[in-house]
Every structure is written in C-alpha cells, then in structure tokens.
Design a protein around this motif. Sequence first.
Motif, PDB file in Angstrom:
ATOM      1  N   ARG A   1     -11.326 102.970  65.066  1.00  0.00           N
ATOM      2  CA  ARG A   1     -10.664 101.992  64.190  1.00  0.00           C
ATOM      3  C   ARG A   1     -11.520 100.746  64.033  1.00  0.00           C
ATOM      4  O   ARG A   1     -11.746 100.267  62.909  1.00  0.00           O
TER       5      ARG A   1
ATOM      6  N   ASP B   1      -3.749  99.216  58.116  1.00  0.00           N
ATOM      7  CA  ASP B   1      -5.097  98.671  58.052  1.00  0.00           C
ATOM      8  C   ASP B   1      -5.661  98.795  56.642  1.00  0.00           C
ATOM      9  O   ASP B   1      -6.395  97.918  56.186  1.00  0.00           O
ATOM     10  N   TYR B   2      -5.339  99.882  55.963  1.00  0.00           N
ATOM     11  CA  TYR B   2      -5.794 100.064  54.580  1.00  0.00           C
ATOM     12  C   TYR B   2      -4.875 101.028  53.851  1.00  0.00           C
ATOM     13  O   TYR B   2      -4.091 101.767  54.480  1.00  0.00           O
TER      14      TYR B   2
ATOM     15  N   THR C   1      -4.286  93.885  54.566  1.00  0.00           N
ATOM     16  CA  THR C   1      -4.530  95.317  54.404  1.00  0.00           C
ATOM     17  C   THR C   1      -5.656  95.525  53.406  1.00  0.00           C
ATOM     18  O   THR C   1      -5.670  94.898  52.341  1.00  0.00           O
TER      19      THR C   1
ATOM     20  N   MET D   1     -13.179  99.466  60.545  1.00  0.00           N
ATOM     21  CA  MET D   1     -12.817  98.174  59.985  1.00  0.00           C
ATOM     22  C   MET D   1     -14.035  97.271  59.824  1.00  0.00           C
ATOM     23  O   MET D   1     -14.077  96.429  58.923  1.00  0.00           O
TER      24      MET D   1
ATOM     25  N   SER E   1      -8.933 107.861  61.143  1.00  0.00           N
ATOM     26  CA  SER E   1      -7.721 107.212  60.624  1.00  0.00           C
ATOM     27  C   SER E   1      -6.479 108.028  60.958  1.00  0.00           C
ATOM     28  O   SER E   1      -6.547 109.240  61.149  1.00  0.00           O
TER      29      SER E   1
ATOM     30  N   ALA F   1      -7.561 103.806  62.644  1.00  0.00           N
ATOM     31  CA  ALA F   1      -7.077 102.904  61.595  1.00  0.00           C
ATOM     32  C   ALA F   1      -5.850 103.526  60.942  1.00  0.00           C
ATOM     33  O   ALA F   1      -5.832 104.726  60.646  1.00  0.00           O
TER      34      ALA F   1
END
Length: 340
Positions: A24, A180-181, A221, A28, A46, A122
């Motif tokens: 993660r 996170d995304y 995010t 990131m 992820s 993530a």
Amino acid sequence: MAVKIPAMSPTWPGVERESPISPRENLMLALDHKKPIWMPNLYADSQMAISRCNRDGVPKDRDGYDWFGTYYAYSPTVGLNQPAGGVFDEVTEWREKVKWPDLQAIDWKSDLEGFKRDERKALYMRFSNGIFERLHAFEDFEQAMVDLITEPDECRALFERLADYKIELFNCLRDVFPLDYIVAADDYGTARGPFFSTELFEETLLEPTRRFVKAVQARGTKFIAHSCGKVDAFIPYLVEDIGVDGLEIQDINDIPAIMEKYGDRVLVEIKADPYIVHDDEADAEKMLSHIRDIVDRYGAANNPGSGAALNLQSSFKDKYYLMEEELYRYSLEKYKGEQK
C-alpha cells in the motif's frame, strides 16, 4: 497452438513477503508521483471494496435493472452485461424522465458487515457508468451521439446533474470506506479514435468531470481514470485541466509518449503482453525476460515521476507467481537510489 486469451483473467491470491515498506505504501508513493521502491502490481497490491447497497449498475454476470430503471442485458458470449437504454428517447426528456435515487435514505454502513480490511494493501473501489456513459445507458448509443452534436446544452445540463449525483454517491461510500483510490470508468473512444471531438468534450464533459475528480481528491482519495479506446486526444485534458492521479488506458494509445510528457504528474497502468502471459507453451525465460523488459521500458528508473504500475495477469497460477516474483525482485534492484 493458438494462445487463448480469456475475457476475464483469473485472480490469484496475493503474495505475502517481507518488503521495505508495505505494498500500500509503495503504491501510494506512485500515486503521489514519487519514486516507489519497486514497480507496483496495481491490483495485487490493492483490496477492492464492494458495496451491496450501490445500485448504480447491475452485477456483471446477470440481467437486471439499476436504480434508474436502466435495463442491462447479459451476454454469455462476452461474459458481461451491458445497458440497453429505455429511460428516455432523447436527451431533452431527461428532466421529466430521470428518477434520481434518494442516496441519503440508504443504510450505507451496512456495507461494512463482513468486510475485513487488509491494511497492507491500498483500498479501492470501481465506479462504472461514467458521466458520458450514463447518457448512452439512459438512451440508445446512436441517439447519444446525435444528442451530443444537436443538443450540447442539454447534454451539458445532464452531465452537470450527473456530476452532482456522482459526487454524492462517492461521498456516501467514502463516509464508510477509507478509500485510497477509485477507478472511475468513462469510455471515450473506439479502437480507431474518439467518439467525439475535443471541442465537444470541452463544451459538455470537461467541467462536470473536473468537478467530480476534485470532489474525490478533496476527501483524500486518488482518482484513476479508466477509458477504453484510442483516447490520446483527451490525455492533456485529463492530466492538465482535470488533474487525475492515474490513467487506466489501452496500449493502442502512445503510452511511452504519455509517460515522457506527463510521467511526473500521472501514474499510468500498463499490462503485460497477453500473447505471452496467457501462452501455455511460453517457457520461464520468455516470461521473465518480458517482465524485465517492462521494468526497463516503463519503470521509475528510466522515466520521470513514478514510472508505470503493472496490472499483471496470467491464465496459469505457476507462471503468474513466477512473473510476480521477478517483477518485485528486478524492479526493487533497478529502483535502488531512485526515491526522491
């Protein structure tokens, strides 16, 4: 023997290993456009969050209706479903015929029942039916193309309302999942070129899309834009005007040129050659050499910013893990001293 490329590649369990930082943290770094410690294996690094409450679409393996009343027809041949319109006949009818879901009436926290967070990975979520895609989910695709040209003001008005809806939907989910995304899909083209001109994009889609992206980023995010087709013409808008954090696009686009120009501002997802990773007769050295070539061509050691993230797949478990280990080992060695 012909290579059989699956419509949907198998997903193999992730590898647990001792690493300088967690997958993660490494991913990131790349999404922050810094040099990662090794080349991320995007989806292996992820964890996907799935919302049972979200009815923006229908599960891909069946027929059904979403909460707008759009019908999705499943195709056994393709292995997916696709929206078949039926909400309105032309865009001028959207104000009277689109029934918006009451997102505040939904118990979003119930999505956490049974959810177990893997902190080493993530956390992400996929958002389908993008702002443009929703237009041709509401109506016939050909009519959507006509409407863009003949009714750009009405299309823009609908897209602004859809951006409001997308932002509210994201915030409802973000309140529950510490994402996170996200990977947000909005396909802009065919294998030959865009569906529409850059002028029409500027007039109708640019600002609503920018508002959606900025609202996601405001919650901490990252935003990865997925777009199928040859969409090189829209990359400057996505990176410079809209400011997405990542791109999930096909290799019919000029990915090396995109990375050379924008590698310090956007993370590009790439895929390995399907004719190698799905070839049951490919020997180990061919696969390992291919992974090393990917790292050399697209990695952070030889490109600005974070380099690319690989979406590694294979039909064969043993070959997948062989390549996965080489991706980690080789890029870790190549990236030494690159962190900034």
